[in-house]
Design an enzyme around this catalytic site. Structure first.
Site, mmCIF file in Angstrom:
data_model
loop_
_atom_site.group_PDB
_atom_site.id
_atom_site.type_symbol
_atom_site.label_atom_id
_atom_site.label_comp_id
_atom_site.label_asym_id
_atom_site.label_seq_id
_atom_site.Cartn_x
_atom_site.Cartn_y
_atom_site.Cartn_z
ATOM 1 N N ARG A 127 -57.044 83.743 13.070
ATOM 2 C CA ARG A 127 -57.267 85.185 12.917
ATOM 3 C C ARG A 127 -57.653 85.469 11.471
ATOM 4 O O ARG A 127 -56.912 85.110 10.550
ATOM 5 C CB ARG A 127 -55.979 85.939 13.262
ATOM 6 C CG ARG A 127 -56.048 87.466 13.092
ATOM 7 C CD ARG A 127 -54.679 88.078 13.361
ATOM 8 N NE ARG A 127 -54.184 87.690 14.661
ATOM 9 C CZ ARG A 127 -52.887 87.647 15.003
ATOM 10 N NH1 ARG A 127 -51.965 87.973 14.098
ATOM 11 N NH2 ARG A 127 -52.515 87.278 16.207
ATOM 12 N N HIS A 156 -51.505 82.493 11.615
ATOM 13 C CA HIS A 156 -52.788 82.601 12.317
ATOM 14 C C HIS A 156 -53.937 82.560 11.299
ATOM 15 O O HIS A 156 -54.983 81.952 11.562
ATOM 16 C CB HIS A 156 -52.864 83.912 13.098
ATOM 17 C CG HIS A 156 -52.129 83.897 14.399
ATOM 18 N ND1 HIS A 156 -52.548 83.182 15.497
ATOM 19 C CD2 HIS A 156 -51.000 84.541 14.794
ATOM 20 C CE1 HIS A 156 -51.723 83.378 16.511
ATOM 21 N NE2 HIS A 156 -50.775 84.202 16.102
ATOM 22 N N ASP A 163 -51.220 81.408 20.199
ATOM 23 C CA ASP A 163 -50.502 82.183 21.210
ATOM 24 C C ASP A 163 -51.006 81.721 22.572
ATOM 25 O O ASP A 163 -52.223 81.757 22.827
ATOM 26 C CB ASP A 163 -50.769 83.676 21.048
ATOM 27 C CG ASP A 163 -50.263 84.227 19.731
ATOM 28 O OD1 ASP A 163 -49.386 83.591 19.113
ATOM 29 O OD2 ASP A 163 -50.752 85.291 19.309
ATOM 30 N N GLU A 221 -41.218 85.750 19.693
ATOM 31 C CA GLU A 221 -42.354 85.717 20.619
ATOM 32 C C GLU A 221 -42.411 84.351 21.307
ATOM 33 O O GLU A 221 -42.781 83.357 20.684
ATOM 34 C CB GLU A 221 -43.670 85.966 19.866
ATOM 35 C CG GLU A 221 -43.747 87.316 19.201
ATOM 36 C CD GLU A 221 -45.021 87.505 18.369
ATOM 37 O OE1 GLU A 221 -45.289 88.648 17.975
ATOM 38 O OE2 GLU A 221 -45.739 86.500 18.121
ATOM 39 N N HIS A 224 -45.770 82.352 20.905
ATOM 40 C CA HIS A 224 -46.317 82.042 19.579
ATOM 41 C C HIS A 224 -45.733 80.734 19.048
ATOM 42 O O HIS A 224 -44.515 80.568 18.967
ATOM 43 C CB HIS A 224 -45.993 83.183 18.608
ATOM 44 C CG HIS A 224 -46.458 82.941 17.207
ATOM 45 N ND1 HIS A 224 -47.461 83.693 16.615
ATOM 46 C CD2 HIS A 224 -46.068 82.041 16.272
ATOM 47 C CE1 HIS A 224 -47.642 83.252 15.375
ATOM 48 N NE2 HIS A 224 -46.810 82.241 15.151
#
Length: 245
Positions: A127, A156, A163, A221, A224
């Site tokens: 990301r 990320h 994920d 999470e 993740h």
């Protein structure tokens, strides 16, 4: 995976999760917040901002397109669609990238899970940093534990976080888990105990397979996972269209 789900809209605006939502198939649902400011405005601000400086001696990035590695990977990159917690596309690509060592490790995970009848469905991987800033600035403070602080950068951003979930190789269907992807509730926590046993079993299988190849699950999470060498890579802000692969 680019499916044709008929997905019901589920919006949470600081309210508790409804029992109707809890009773539905969470693989076809998604969580949504009300951004604190318009996403377009936050995107413009983030693109002008400067990422945190990287430490000396980090590895040279080598991002790999996961789609090139194995048909066992399927993709549903939510941030390239409006089926995400902000309700609007924020990625310019539906491809998923990881640093090569992390990508190779994920391939080994997929090969192992194949023996159990499962493949990997990828929601997100590398990301750009400016997107991390958008997520942070858009999210209410009481949910900041679910988004990364841009002051330090996300794993990320380093190309070492992914994920993902399981899908059934026979049917192609996503395997039910205790929560939906990006759901900012207690059900998303990796130690949530109130889920059905079959969902907890699937969550544990995913965790064990990932940990065996050097990935660590994020406590908040279940989907993740961070690759063990994440600290050796710089925070990156490369737009998807500029990645050479």
């Amino acid at each position: 995976m680019r499916t044709g789900y008929a997905i019901p809209l589920f919006v949470i605006m600081g309210l508790s999760v409804s029992s109707a939502y809890a009773a539905k198939d969470q693989t076809s649902m998604f969580f949504r917040i009300t951004p604190l400011k318009p996403v377009d405005e936050l995107m413009q601000q983030a693109r002008r901002a400067t990422p945190p400086a990287s430490s000396m001696g980090v590895r040279k990035p080598e991002l790999v397109d996961l789609a090139h590695l194995s048909p066992l990977f399927k993709f549903d990159v939510r941030y390239a669609t409006d089926r995400n917690f902000l309700g609007t596309p924020v990625y310019s690509s539906s491809h998923a990238f990881l640093e090569k060592p992390a990508a190779d490790a994920l391939l080994r995970v997929a090969e192992f899970l194949k023996t159990k009848g499962y493949g990997l469905l990828i929601f997100d991987a590398y990301r750009p940093w400016y997107i991390t800033k958008v997520f942070w600035d858009a999210t209410p403070v009481d949910k900041h534990q679910f988004v990364a602080d841009p002051a330090t950068g996300s794993r990320h951003n380093r190309g070492c976080a992914v994920d993902l979930t399981l899908y059934d190789l026979k049917t192609g269907r996503q395997v039910p888990m205790p929560s939906g992807f990006d759901e900012m509730t207690l059900r998303a926590y990796s130690d949530y105990t109130e889920a059905p046993e079959e969902q907890k079993t699937a969550r544990a299988l995913l965790k064990d397979a990932m940990q065996h190849e050097g990935f660590e699950q994020l406590p908040e999470e279940w989907w993740h996972f961070d690759y063990k060498d994440w600290s050796l890579y710089p925070v990156q802000n490369i737009p998807f269209e500029e990645i050479k692969n």
